[in-house]
Write an enzyme that holds these catalytic residues in place. Structure first.
Site, short mmCIF file in Angstrom:
data_model
loop_
_atom_site.label_atom_id
_atom_site.label_comp_id
_atom_site.label_asym_id
_atom_site.label_seq_id
_atom_site.Cartn_x
_atom_site.Cartn_y
_atom_site.Cartn_z
N TYR A 89 0.83 -1.19 0.00
CA TYR A 89 0.00 0.00 0.00
C TYR A 89 0.87 1.25 0.00
CZ TYR A 89 -4.12 2.78 0.61
OH TYR A 89 -5.13 3.68 0.39
N TYR A 111 -5.78 5.17 -7.37
CA TYR A 111 -5.98 5.14 -5.92
C TYR A 111 -7.41 4.72 -5.63
CZ TYR A 111 -6.46 7.09 -1.18
OH TYR A 111 -6.71 7.27 0.16
#
Lengths: 390, 140
Positions: A291, A342
């Site tokens: 991440y 995203y």
């Protein structure tokens, strides 16, 4: 420590379908529609009818409700649904909870999704705070601490202070992500190659973090379909078996920045548990999808998940450790949050599945164990996907 | 004339009212456990060390060291537009806990672990906030 029962979940469920919309700055349609499009794409990928979906796991930050999805998709019934806390850090956890439901027989086909009009709608990098701010933010907002970068920048600074990590090393993370994005036709930055000089020339947003240390802002949706390993073997695509998953808060996570140390991540605890459940260690991981809300957190993840000692992550990156195809551990082969899109990390899960299938545009040959994980700084989750069920 | 947009003000509740009231008299308080004596920040009902609900406020000495900081160049709220660049810091108070605060003084002077001391800043609406600045070595 994951106990015997937790280890019994190893390989019980698999990801059988992945779906996504295009990623853009302005989708021109509702988050509900984006979510439905991604779910239908995942069903098509798996060769399953949407009507077979009987379970759903959402992020608490997801604004499209279960009931809206059931009505929109015309599902007959959800017999299992729940939500997992927060945003980006939930990406592995939603899939893990889906595996739990399937392995316990609470549902047969569980869908996880995240749909966002983040760029054209509410932008997380902008503050929507009103004149009064509640909770722990009451002690921060009056100073102008109002965006995630203000908190995560404090972690980045602390890593620099304690270990000598540099802005150039953060830049090398961003450059490696961008390199993978240029091979990925779905990536928002596919036509925008980037050098370290470009990174260093980008403006300071929140010193020590520059513009190109920050994730993209995206509109789009991703969906992940989970079913039992037994069923998975008869479906359209190679199953990505869920060998392990974990979540971790660590101590004192409320407010993110009040934890005992900002130079190590709670992900060390998620790493311990995911490896225990999967029965593999870092030396058996072929590729990782970490991440990357901000570039330094790839370095935190490399350290937390045991690919180098804590403090050596910057040098690991500088030595080419995360590059595709030659790095010791290729990372974010889709381009990550920094350069693909995203969507709160479900893109990372989807890319992990593509690596197991051999479908990535930056394929690691023979990838048999893929780690998807986060070292977010607040809470973390992790997933090990495997080509073999045990 | 258009009134300037202010940064958000804290919601005040039973737990936090003493802290913010004291700030308006330029007095910095820290929450303390009446059983084990541990200090904590931000305020909360239970002591994270011993679990006791018995708590009180005591005056903080206003000294600490800088644990980490950022320099905000991009305003994310209308109330921050006229303030950029500004510094946000995590200060380790001499009493133990870390607090978020504004840091005054040029960023070039900041180093990890440097000594800082409380100062007070009053906003246009009269609201007082504790901020910190590096201790001047020459005057120390």
């Amino acid at each position: 420590m994951a106990d015997k029962e937790a280890r019994c979940l190893r390989g019980q469920a698999a990801v059988v379908g992945i779906g996504a919309t295009e990623f853009s700055k302005a989708s021109g349609r509702s988050e509900l529609q984006l979510a439905c499009e991604a779910v239908l794409a995942a069903c098509d990928d798996a060769g399953l009818a949407a009507s077979e979906i009987d379970g759903m796991v959402r992020y608490t930050q997801e604004s499209t409700s279960e009931v809206a999805m059931v009505s929109a998709l015309g599902l007959p019934n959800l017999r299992y649904f729940c939500e997992v806390g927060y945003g980006g850090s939930a990406h592995c956890a939603v899939v893990g909870h889906a595996a739990l439901a399937v392995s316990l027989g609470l549902a047969n086909v569980v869908v996880c999704f995240r749909a966002l009009n983040e760029r054209s709608g509410r932008r997380f990098g902008q503050s929507s705070a009103g004149s009064v701010i509640q909770g722990v933010g009451a002690f921060e907002g009056p100073y102008g601490m109002l965006a995630p970068i203000h908190k995560f920048g404090l972690f980045a600074r602390r890593h620099m202070i304690e270990y000598g990590t540099t802005s150039e090393q953060f830049g090398m993370v961003a450059v490696a992500m961008r390199d993978c994005a240029t091979r990925n036709p779905a990536a928002m930055m596919k036509d925008r190659p980037m050098t370290l000089s470009d990174h260093q020339a980008s403006r300071m947003v929140c010193d020590p973090l520059r513009l190109y240390d920050c994730c993209l802002e995206s509109d789009g949706a991703v969906a992940i379909l989970v079913t039992s390993s037994e069923r998975a073997r008869s479906l359209r695509k190679t199953p990505a078996y869920i060998k392990g998953f974990s979540q971790a808060t660590g101590p004192d996570p409320n407010g993110i920045i009040y934890r005992p140390s900002l130079s190590v991540s709670e992900a060390q605890l998620a790493a311990r548990d995911v490896y225990a459940m999967a029965g593999v260690g870092p030396e058996e991981i072929d590729v990782a999808e970490f991440y990357d809300h901000f570039s330094p957190f790839v370095i935190f993840a490399i350290e937390s998940f045991g690919f180098c000692d804590v403090g050596d992550g910057g040098r690991f990156v500088e030595d080419g450790g995360i590059g595709w195809p030659t790095g010791q551990l290729p990372v974010n082969t889709h381009g990550g949050n920094l350069s693909e899109a995203y969507i709160h990390g479900l893109t990372h899960v989807a890319e992990g599945v593509r690596q197991i299938r051999g479908e990535s545009t930056s394929q690691v040959q023979g990838a048999s164990n893929v780690l998807v994980g986060s070292a977010v700084g607040q809470v973390s989750s992790a997933l090990i996907l495997g080509a073999e069920w045990k | 004339m258009r009134a300037e947009v202010l940064l958000p003000r804290p919601a005040v509740d039973n737990e936090t009212e003493p802290y913010w009231s004291a700030c308006q008299s330029q007095e910095l308080l820290v929450q303390v456990c009446e059983i084990c004596g541990g200090c904590r920040f931000p305020p909360r009902p239970l002591c994270p060390k011993c679990g006791s609900l018995r708590r009180a406020w005591r005056r903080a000495c206003g000294k600490g060291v800088l644990y980490s900081w950022v320099v905000v160049h991009h305003a994310v709220h209308p109330g921050a537009t006229s303030r950029v660049p500004y510094i946000l810091g995590l200060v380790e108070m001499e009493e133990g806990p870390r607090m978020v605060t504004g840091i005054v003084g040029p960023p070039e002077r900041l180093v990890a672990g440097c000594s800082v001391v409380v100062a007070w800043e009053q906003a246009e609406d009269g609201f007082w906030l504790p901020v910190f600045g590096p201790v001047d070595r020459a005057r120390r």
